[in-house]
Design a protein around this motif. Sequence first.
Motif, short mmCIF file in Angstrom:
data_model
loop_
_atom_site.label_atom_id
_atom_site.label_comp_id
_atom_site.label_asym_id
_atom_site.label_seq_id
_atom_site.Cartn_x
_atom_site.Cartn_y
_atom_site.Cartn_z
N THR A 245 12.38 4.54 5.51
CA THR A 245 11.69 4.82 4.25
C THR A 245 10.29 5.34 4.51
OG1 THR A 245 11.01 3.86 2.12
CG2 THR A 245 10.82 2.46 4.06
N ASP B 37 6.32 5.51 4.10
CA ASP B 37 5.32 4.47 3.90
C ASP B 37 3.93 5.09 3.93
OD1 ASP B 37 4.43 1.83 3.54
OD2 ASP B 37 4.03 1.62 5.67
N HIS C 29 1.59 -0.02 2.70
CA HIS C 29 2.77 -0.05 1.81
C HIS C 29 2.34 0.17 0.35
CE1 HIS C 29 4.33 -1.65 5.47
NE2 HIS C 29 3.90 -2.88 5.26
N ARG D 287 4.91 1.19 -2.29
CA ARG D 287 5.99 0.23 -2.59
C ARG D 287 7.33 0.67 -1.98
NH1 ARG D 287 4.85 -4.57 -4.82
NH2 ARG D 287 6.52 -4.46 -6.36
N LYS E 9 11.00 0.79 -0.25
CA LYS E 9 12.16 -0.06 -0.46
C LYS E 9 12.87 -0.34 0.85
CE LYS E 9 11.61 -0.12 -4.93
NZ LYS E 9 10.37 0.67 -4.99
N ASP E 10 13.49 -1.52 0.93
CA ASP E 10 14.23 -1.94 2.12
C ASP E 10 15.59 -2.47 1.68
OD1 ASP E 10 15.20 -2.82 4.48
OD2 ASP E 10 13.72 -4.39 4.80
N ILE F 245 15.11 -5.45 -7.13
CA ILE F 245 13.95 -4.63 -6.80
C ILE F 245 12.89 -5.47 -6.12
CG2 ILE F 245 12.07 -3.26 -7.79
CD1 ILE F 245 13.96 -2.39 -9.97
N GLU F 246 12.74 -6.73 -6.54
CA GLU F 246 11.71 -7.60 -5.97
C GLU F 246 12.00 -7.90 -4.50
OE1 GLU F 246 9.80 -12.07 -6.62
OE2 GLU F 246 11.26 -11.27 -8.03
N ASN G 139 13.98 -6.14 -2.33
CA ASN G 139 14.07 -5.02 -1.39
C ASN G 139 12.81 -4.17 -1.33
OD1 ASN G 139 14.04 -3.25 -3.57
ND2 ASN G 139 16.17 -2.62 -3.36
N THR G 140 11.74 -4.59 -1.97
CA THR G 140 10.46 -3.90 -1.87
C THR G 140 9.60 -4.54 -0.79
OG1 THR G 140 10.48 -3.30 -4.23
CG2 THR G 140 8.36 -3.25 -3.10
#
Length: 336
Positions: free
Chosen positions: A168, A170, A196, A199, A201-202, A210-211, A213-214
């Motif tokens: 992702t 960054d 980061h 925000r 995502k992982d 969402i909470e 994987n961020t």
Amino acid sequence: MQLRGYITACLLIATIQQSIAQTDPHFTQNYTFPMYINPAMTGGSDGEYRVSAIYRSQWGGIGNPYRTTGISFDTRTNKNISLGVNLLNQSAGDGGFNYFNTYASVAYTGVKFGTNNEHRMVFAMQAGLINRRVDQSKFKWGEQWNPITGYNANNAITESFASTSATTLDMGTGVLYYDASPDKKYNVFGGLSFFHINRPKDPIISEESIELNTIPLRYVLHGGVSFNISERASIVPHFLFNQQGTANETMLGTYVQLNVNEETDLMLGGYYRYKDAIAPFVGVDYKNFIFGLSYDANTSKLGNMARNINSFELSLSYIKREGTKSIFDFIRCPRL
């Protein structure tokens, strides 16, 4: 064997929890890898350019150690612009977890104020990629344990990751202040950085939440004072506070720098990481090479469970010095 297994399980749990709280590796000799704590430190050496490498090994006494390696390059231009790039890789324990990132940094060094422009500000941006991956075959799940026969890798499991690899974009930013007054007994420096900020995502952790994987925002507050004891000696107390998600790190350190001769400086000092470790440090600045060694003696509750689970770091930097002047003309950048 039971104790080793218990500690290994604790570390595995900690690794999973860090996916939510703190995902980024850290170093004791954090100033050796400067753009990782603040991109505004790009070009902050006392030379035309700097190449640095650092290696950290942790928890080697209870299984495969966490190995973290960082490499960076930064340079200055004659237009108040500094450029840099850094790469970091961490392979974490027995779980097959790997963390890799690479960033490019750009810093603007032209903000100067005060009677003789002795006060300086640096502003910087950073952008790059983060890759995180896991080898699911290396995990041992509860469904593979039998209270009678023990562990059997062939037992079927229902657990799985949302994804085993993710890359992702960054981004980060930072600001740095320092007092470059040449005739003062002390010079103050300090900075604030954010990582980061976009925000990222992982999906390895969760594709639905969402909470979860961020990747949490990480910010670093750091600073110190360079006391000029004499023409051949200085002492530099400094601090670093690192916060990411629900995890934080507070480090206090100091080192004495002694000029042995025209080609050699000796650095002696150490760090205290709050509720975690005490780390003595020794360094040698010979010609254009700087070598550093530190050893973390763990003081946390986990460290009391077994012996020989401390960590160490090795660092090596090359600085091209040929009569050039740095943005840190009168302050030797802290290397702890």
